[in-house]
Write a protein that holds these residues in place. Structure first.
Motif, mmCIF file in Angstrom:
data_model
loop_
_atom_site.group_PDB
_atom_site.id
_atom_site.type_symbol
_atom_site.label_atom_id
_atom_site.label_comp_id
_atom_site.label_asym_id
_atom_site.label_seq_id
_atom_site.Cartn_x
_atom_site.Cartn_y
_atom_site.Cartn_z
ATOM 1 N N MET A 254 8.754 56.542 -7.804
ATOM 2 C CA MET A 254 9.807 57.226 -7.077
ATOM 3 C C MET A 254 11.110 56.447 -7.276
ATOM 4 S SD MET A 254 10.670 59.542 -4.315
ATOM 5 C CE MET A 254 9.054 60.105 -4.011
ATOM 6 N N LYS A 255 12.141 57.124 -7.721
ATOM 7 C CA LYS A 255 13.470 56.534 -7.916
ATOM 8 C C LYS A 255 14.315 56.792 -6.673
ATOM 9 C CE LYS A 255 12.990 55.272 -12.222
ATOM 10 N NZ LYS A 255 13.181 53.945 -12.721
ATOM 11 N N ASN A 256 15.240 55.890 -6.401
ATOM 12 C CA ASN A 256 16.144 56.029 -5.264
ATOM 13 C C ASN A 256 17.538 56.399 -5.735
ATOM 14 O OD1 ASN A 256 14.283 55.039 -3.243
ATOM 15 N ND2 ASN A 256 14.574 53.032 -4.154
ATOM 16 N N ILE A 257 18.206 57.221 -4.937
ATOM 17 C CA ILE A 257 19.637 57.486 -5.117
ATOM 18 C C ILE A 257 20.304 57.071 -3.812
ATOM 19 C CG2 ILE A 257 21.444 59.206 -5.450
ATOM 20 C CD1 ILE A 257 19.456 60.868 -7.041
ATOM 21 N N VAL A 258 21.275 56.169 -3.921
ATOM 22 C CA VAL A 258 22.008 55.687 -2.754
ATOM 23 C C VAL A 258 23.448 56.173 -2.883
ATOM 24 C CG1 VAL A 258 22.796 53.660 -1.474
ATOM 25 C CG2 VAL A 258 20.546 53.642 -2.565
ATOM 26 N N VAL A 259 23.926 56.860 -1.854
ATOM 27 C CA VAL A 259 25.304 57.348 -1.842
ATOM 28 C C VAL A 259 26.127 56.415 -0.962
ATOM 29 C CG1 VAL A 259 26.840 59.267 -1.289
ATOM 30 C CG2 VAL A 259 24.526 59.729 -2.146
ATOM 31 N N VAL A 260 27.147 55.795 -1.570
ATOM 32 C CA VAL A 260 28.072 54.906 -0.868
ATOM 33 C C VAL A 260 29.412 55.627 -0.862
ATOM 34 C CG1 VAL A 260 29.159 52.630 -0.831
ATOM 35 C CG2 VAL A 260 26.842 52.881 -1.759
ATOM 36 N N THR A 261 29.917 55.973 0.329
ATOM 37 C CA THR A 261 31.122 56.797 0.363
ATOM 38 C C THR A 261 31.885 56.673 1.673
ATOM 39 O OG1 THR A 261 31.966 59.052 0.064
ATOM 40 C CG2 THR A 261 29.858 58.831 1.194
#
Length: 85
Positions: free
Chosen positions: A1-8
């Protein structure tokens, strides 16, 4: 499982639009990815954005994708691109 992290610093309706676009783009591969909770950056603060991106990059496993969106000024918002190591 890959992670996507949104920094905004866009964490109102804009984050939901970003998340929806990621899900739409991934299509059938959505089950292979975990979209992590948004990392909230202080509005218009490049320093805070950089600090939180580095902090998250140090704590997430290798292969994590970071989507970083930060408007550095009120007068002339623009996109900043970079690669974490």
């Amino acid at each position: 499982m890959k992670n996507i992290v949104v920094v905004t610093d866009c964490y109102d309706v804009a984050f939901n639009e970003i998340r929806t676009k990621i899900i739409e783009t991934l299509g059938d591969r959505i089950n292979e990815v975990s979209i992590e909770p948004v990392v909230k950056v202080k509005e218009f603060s490049l320093i805070n954005c950089c600090f939180l991106t580095r902090l998250m990059a140090e704590n997430y496993p290798e292969g994590t994708a970071f989507l970083v969106l930060c408007s550095p000024t009120i007068e002339k918002p623009n996109r900043i691109y970079g690669i974490t190591k």
